[in-house]
Design a protein around this motif. Structure first.
Motif, PDB file in Angstrom:
ATOM      1  N   GLU A 194       0.851  -1.184   0.000  1.00  0.00           N
ATOM      2  CA  GLU A 194       0.000   0.000   0.000  1.00  0.00           C
ATOM      3  C   GLU A 194       0.892   1.242   0.000  1.00  0.00           C
ATOM      4  N   VAL A 195       0.667   2.110  -0.957  1.00  0.00           N
ATOM      5  CA  VAL A 195       1.564   3.239  -1.210  1.00  0.00           C
ATOM      6  C   VAL A 195       0.870   4.545  -0.830  1.00  0.00           C
ATOM      7  N   GLN A 196       1.577   5.373  -0.088  1.00  0.00           N
ATOM      8  CA  GLN A 196       1.031   6.672   0.326  1.00  0.00           C
ATOM      9  C   GLN A 196       0.670   7.512  -0.899  1.00  0.00           C
ATOM     10  N   LEU A 197      -0.464   8.194  -0.837  1.00  0.00           N
ATOM     11  CA  LEU A 197      -0.937   8.991  -1.968  1.00  0.00           C
ATOM     12  C   LEU A 197      -0.065  10.232  -2.158  1.00  0.00           C
ATOM     13  N   PRO A 198       0.174  10.624  -3.411  1.00  0.00           N
ATOM     14  CA  PRO A 198       0.946  11.842  -3.661  1.00  0.00           C
ATOM     15  C   PRO A 198       0.137  13.084  -3.307  1.00  0.00           C
TER      16      PRO A 198
END
Length: 417
Positions: A194-198
């Motif tokens: 899960e990747v942090q949103l830009p």
């Protein structure tokens, strides 16, 4: 003779939970595609949509042509299915998407390339509850699927896992999505990232793509896996990835150093750096280098990415994610990225096609029907092999043609077939 395969069952690839009893079917299109092919699909639409005012109000095959504005004001997106009658179905899908969260699907495609994979996906969809295959060992190939979770992402991940059970699979996606959807996807991969949103989405939300793709590529490289395969979250790889890697990069990995395998199917010859990023194969370090490009801090209304129809066709690249990714990567590794000559040099020296060994298939654009024309009155090798193996519906096709009320004149005019 037009030979058509498919049906409404294919909807369950794109929309696995759709209830056709509660859906109103609407067509989109008012051109030759609709005029020629609507009678062939055997599905009744309520009316058809066309954005061109000169067509609105016309009646085509008992369908009134209405405006997109009518659709927007009078229909509930959850209760409508739009059948796209256009060869430019990708662009039309984007138009429909700009109106709201309407369900849409290409009605028909020329060719039968989708038939086999659609049958496989439908069978898998019916058995999506099955236990994923167990790994016997890990190979030196890692797949990372990247993107948001769509209704069909679980099916795409399941397909890849069954095709390549002993390879590493991870899914890099945006943080904050449904825990239930994440759980369904997690069954089919070795790891969910899960990747942090830009903070800045970038034009066409490209920073989401760059950030999650980098996370997937980085994960594979850190695990010491030699080769990296990248797919969008609605795509699957068709063909033999292992054979492609051995043939292209060599058994010892010494062929084509520094090159990336790319998909020619959605790449443009005459638009600089308009290279498909939907599916790619590379050494892990090269894949990570590609996706380590900087994010795009511009906004959607930035003048540098705007274009108009009267501009040169190559100016289309100003706005696309593909151009930004590949031209930025080219610059980062020391290549000029301004002209068509720069583009062709970069392709020649840094890329290698995945075709013909591989291609990719988008579940998002699964057509309801595939169509081919068969006007050949003489046997050929394909026909004979199908007859000998009792496959390809060859006997059925011959009988259907034989039963038609065709004349000797039709025969000599090659109108039979």
């Amino acid at each position: 003779m037009a030979i058509i395969q498919g049906g409404l069952s294919r909807l369950h690839i794109r929309y696995p939970n759709i209830d056709l009893k509660k859906i109103k079917i609407i067509a989109w299109g008012a051109g030759q595609f609709l005029r020629d092919l609507y009678p062939l699909v055997g599905i009744k639409a309520e009316y058809t949509i066309c954005p061109h005012s000169e067509n609105q109000g016309k009646i085509i095959h008992n369908l009134e042509v209405k405006s997109p504005d009518y659709l927007l004001k009078n229909e509930d997106p959850k209760s409508v299915l739009i059948l796209i009658f256009s060869a430019s179905f990708v662009e039309v899908s984007h138009q429909i998407g700009s109106l709201g969260n309407f369900q849409s699907i290409p009605a028909i495609e020329y060719g039968t390339q989708s038939n086999h994979i659609a049958e496989e996906l439908l069978l898998l969809q019916k058995n999506i509850h099955l236990v994923p295959p167990q790994k016997e060992h890990y190979s030196e190939i890692g797949f990372f699927t990247q993107g948001p979770i769509f209704a069909f992402t679980e099916l795409a991940l399941a397909y890849q896992r069954f095709q390549y059970p002993n390879d590493y699979h991870c899914f890099a996606t945006d943080a904050g999505q449904s825990p239930e959807a994440l759980s369904r996807c997690a069954r089919w991969v070795d790891e969910i990232i899960e990747v942090q949103l830009p903070e800045v989405p970038g034009p066409l939300r490209r920073n989401y793509m760059i950030r999650t793709a980098k996370a997937g590529a980085e994960n594979i490289q850190k695990k010491g896996i030699k080769y990296s395969v990248r797919l969008r979250s609605g795509n699957v790889a068709i063909g033999n990835v292992r054979k492609y890697i051995q043939t292209t990069f060599g058994h010892q990995g010494s062929y084509f150093p520094g090159r990336i395998g790319f998909h020619m199917g959605w790449t443009m010859r005459n638009i600089p750096f308009q290279i498909s990023e939907a599916f790619m194969v590379a050494r892990a370090e090269d894949m990570l280098s590609l996706w380590s490009i900087e994010e795009d801090q511009r906004h959607e209304d930035d003048p540098s990415i705007l274009f108009s129809p009267e501009m040169h066709h190559s100016d289309l690249a100003r706005s696309t994610n593909e151009n930004f990714v590949w031209s930025t990567y080219a610059k980062n590794i020391g290549y000029a990225n301004n002209t068509i000559e720069d583009y062709l040099l970069f392709m020649r020296e840094k890329l290698v096609p995945v075709e013909p060994e591989l291609t990719t298939y988008s579940l998002k654009y699964t057509p309801l029907f595939g169509m081919e024309f068969d006007s050949n009155i003489n046997p050929d090798t394909k026909w004979w092999n199908n007859l000998a193996n009792n496959s390809g519906n060859t006997e059925h096709r011959v009988m259907e043609i034989f039963k038609r009320n065709s004349s000797i004149a039709d025969h000599y005019a090659r109108r039979i077939g």
